[in-house]
Design an enzyme around this catalytic site. Sequence first.
Site, short mmCIF file in Angstrom:
data_model
loop_
_atom_site.label_atom_id
_atom_site.label_comp_id
_atom_site.label_asym_id
_atom_site.label_seq_id
_atom_site.Cartn_x
_atom_site.Cartn_y
_atom_site.Cartn_z
N PRO A 2 -43.21 -39.44 8.14
CA PRO A 2 -42.70 -39.77 9.46
C PRO A 2 -41.54 -40.74 9.41
CG PRO A 2 -44.61 -41.10 8.98
CD PRO A 2 -44.18 -40.45 7.72
N GLU A 3 -40.54 -40.46 10.19
CA GLU A 3 -39.51 -41.45 10.46
C GLU A 3 -39.67 -41.82 11.93
OE1 GLU A 3 -35.67 -40.39 8.76
OE2 GLU A 3 -36.63 -39.05 7.34
N HIS A 88 -59.26 -35.82 2.90
CA HIS A 88 -58.47 -37.05 2.85
C HIS A 88 -58.51 -37.84 4.16
CE1 HIS A 88 -56.97 -35.90 -1.06
NE2 HIS A 88 -56.63 -34.72 -0.58
N ARG A 107 -51.82 -38.72 0.01
CA ARG A 107 -51.21 -39.59 -0.99
C ARG A 107 -51.57 -41.06 -0.82
NH1 ARG A 107 -45.02 -37.73 -1.70
NH2 ARG A 107 -45.11 -39.14 -3.46
N LYS A 152 -21.14 -55.86 3.38
CA LYS A 152 -22.12 -55.81 2.30
C LYS A 152 -21.61 -54.92 1.18
CE LYS A 152 -25.34 -57.78 4.84
NZ LYS A 152 -26.03 -58.99 4.52
#
Length: 271
Positions: A2-3, A88, A107, A152
């Site tokens: 997910p973002e 899971h 995971r 930067k």
Amino acid sequence: MPELPEVEILKRELSTTIINKIISSSYSSNKKFKRTIANISFIHNSKILNIFRRNKYLILELSDSWLIIHLGMTGQLIFSKTLVLDKHTHFYVIFSDGSSLKYDDPRRFGSVDLYLKNEFNIYYTIPLFKNLGMEPLSKDFKFNIFTSFFNKTKTIKSFLMDAKYVCGIGNIYANEILFLAKIHPTRIGYKITLKEKKILYKLIPEVLEKSINLGGSSISDFVHTNGTTGEMQKFYNVYGRTYLPCNICNSKIEKISQNGRSSFFCPKCQS
DNA sequence: AACACGCCCTGCGCGC
DNA sequence: TGCGCGCAGGGCGTGT
């Protein structure tokens, strides 16, 4: 997995399904996680008061605590009338009406944290949120602050993906935003022109909102809280499209590794 | 201090 | 079919 768009979708769905529900029981596995829940007995008899998102974290405000969920790469949050456990399933709660919310994550890169409200202020003292930057979909996303970050040595892609500047952009959306902005992912931040900064500033919320409207990206794991998938992946220009023709100029999309992550770009359109 | 990198895990698709 | 390899939406700890 997910973002920002995917977590935002979960937040909106859960806001319509679990607010005001009372947790009657809960379970968390002993499997090794990044962080584990210290004492889940706190949340028995708690009510779900509100739901927020910060960066890629989903925040459930309970009666006395903040329950903070991160889905890592493969986490799923499923709401259902009847609980069906998965191999899971690492966490679930059952509400007083019999419905349930479970967290599956093969995971185990995700996390479920619990903070007491009388000890922690959600945005100021919870360690997870201390060093976060601007939310790109909020009114606090200001152009002058955005531009001040660019002095930067970082590459533009790692800058976009660094939540201490702008929150919620992961590998997929960083690649897609840079394609639309016609900027090569390896460009150094201080070489980005003012014109390009303006384009990025406009594109970031646009791309994220487009994804939210399309139900997010479902490549392999992301599903909504009812198990359905999103459609954003059908509209990718570069992510996962190595050697396929650019949608603009027909050149072959290239893939390189940057900071241990794959970057996809059109060698002709992006410079 | 700011960055790059390895690592945490399981599962999938690919080539042999 | 079966195995081993590389790779995957994230982010933290370590070393330079």
